[in-house]
Design an enzyme around this catalytic site. Sequence first.
Site, short mmCIF file in Angstrom:
data_model
loop_
_atom_site.label_atom_id
_atom_site.label_comp_id
_atom_site.label_asym_id
_atom_site.label_seq_id
_atom_site.Cartn_x
_atom_site.Cartn_y
_atom_site.Cartn_z
N ARG A 1 -17.39 0.61 -1.84
CA ARG A 1 -16.23 1.41 -2.03
C ARG A 1 -16.38 2.52 -3.09
O ARG A 1 -15.87 2.48 -4.35
CB ARG A 1 -15.12 0.43 -2.35
CG ARG A 1 -14.95 -0.38 -1.19
CD ARG A 1 -13.98 -1.25 -1.30
NE ARG A 1 -12.40 -0.56 -0.95
CZ ARG A 1 -11.13 -1.32 -1.39
NH1 ARG A 1 -11.25 -2.55 -1.61
NH2 ARG A 1 -10.27 -0.50 -1.19
N ARG B 1 -8.46 -1.84 -7.84
CA ARG B 1 -9.00 -0.66 -7.51
C ARG B 1 -7.97 0.53 -7.30
O ARG B 1 -8.35 1.79 -7.68
CB ARG B 1 -9.82 -0.54 -6.31
CG ARG B 1 -10.87 -1.78 -6.06
CD ARG B 1 -11.72 -1.59 -4.99
NE ARG B 1 -12.07 -0.31 -4.64
CZ ARG B 1 -13.03 0.19 -5.20
NH1 ARG B 1 -13.86 -0.09 -5.52
NH2 ARG B 1 -13.34 1.64 -4.71
N ASN C 1 0.68 -1.13 0.14
CA ASN C 1 -0.08 -0.10 -0.02
C ASN C 1 0.82 1.27 0.07
O ASN C 1 0.27 2.48 0.01
CB ASN C 1 -0.93 0.12 1.20
CG ASN C 1 -2.21 -0.81 1.06
OD1 ASN C 1 -2.21 -1.46 -0.04
ND2 ASN C 1 -2.81 -1.14 1.97
N ILE D 1 -14.99 0.14 9.02
CA ILE D 1 -14.48 1.00 7.68
C ILE D 1 -15.34 0.37 6.54
O ILE D 1 -15.68 0.95 5.72
CB ILE D 1 -12.95 0.40 7.49
CG1 ILE D 1 -12.28 0.77 8.90
CG2 ILE D 1 -12.41 1.32 6.41
CD1 ILE D 1 -11.89 2.22 9.33
#
Length: 420
Positions: free
Chosen positions: A122, A93, A23, A329
Amino acid sequence: MDKIIVRGCGPLSGTIPISGAKNATLPALAATLLTDQSVHLSNIPHLLDVTTMLELLGQHGSAITVDERLGVEIDNHRINNFLAPYDLVCTMRASILVMGPLLARYGQADVSLPGGCAIGSRPVNLHIDGLRAMGAEISISEGYIHAHAKRLHGARIVMDPVTVTGTENLLMAATLAKGRTLLENAAKEPEVVDLANFLTKMGARIQGAGTSTIIVDGVDTLHGARHRIMPDRIETATFMVAAAVTYGDIVLTGTSAEFLAFPIQKLLEAGVEVEEDIGRESLRVRCAHQLRGVNLETSPYPGFPTDIQAQMLVLNSIAEGSSSVAETIFENRFMHVSELQRLGADIQVVGNVAHVRGMSKLRGAPVMATDLRASASLVLAGLAAEGETVISRIYHIDRGYERIEEKLLALGADIQRISG
Ligand code: UD1
């Protein structure tokens, strides 16, 4: 399609290296589009998502050289295509991260809408709203976001809810915007800070990364730089849980406890021992006593990461006592629960909370991976279970874990990948 077969085989032990953070790598690769000078990134993990991002950059016109030491040299002086196509964006994504850099530097970006995914809807509305606030003209048609701008300008942008890739996209765009941008309610994740550090090396003027307000003073151009990607804190935590659920004793190198305060706190509560050797950049994790279930709730950094929720459900399933795990989340991030139930875990989901009655005796069964972190949890469950667990759709795991079966084999696991 590949499958992984895991057989429970007792305590894991030994030493393995932790890879660079997925990430942090993905935004850093996208950020290279902000300059036409050569950029060198090291400690790049060898992952499917990284390959996808490199393929996307290649389509834009990047010249990419990969060296044997996990370094990537990227030269973007021939960017000539501003389209991020559906077939790449739908597999990853995070492809949306090219939108801010392309728009800021070339005034144009056409990026496929990512659509929903296994863990929820999302949306990317905050990426779009933020770029519009910076002067971009954006329309959405035929499944694509079409964005244009002569030159972006600074703006005050409040993101609600806090979004990691949204913050990163707007941060990158702001580096080349005219004037000052304030990103409020910005994500504080360490990967955002790693990106800000890299951008600063490229000549960007950024203050406050790692806090909820990031201030960016736009510059006219950015230059080449060298940057080493930070260690993967999610991979680190996943192997820590592997040590815990097998009552093992393992050493993780090339990583640190610095960004894992919450998960480590929870592991200590569960009865796991964690020792850090800062000089050697290593963590020793062991567990010699019956695990205890721990309550936790996911939240943005510095809270408990949603990306470690599935792994902790496995730990709680075999631990003593009842526990609850709340996911705040993502709306649908309990797909792994029905698979863990197939192995014998006693978990009931009510709303966004998974209630676990611990001390389940897990027994191997065929299961299916639904997303990246869910697949990791199934591997962990297989390691802790009696008998054989066959995990299908394992391609999800290759998106985010480098050579997971090799690393586990090195720790003494009985794990094997079969193709076809
Ligand atoms: C990133 C991480 C992912 C991690 C997640 C949360 C990368 C490549 N991926 O994903 O591993 O699980 O952070 O820590 O870094 N939202 C909106 N509108 C938007 C954007 C987000 O409503 O425009 C919502 C999402 O639906 C979600 C929440 O905000 O409920 C957080 O999502 P976000 O932080 O954006 O996740 P990602 O950046 O996609």
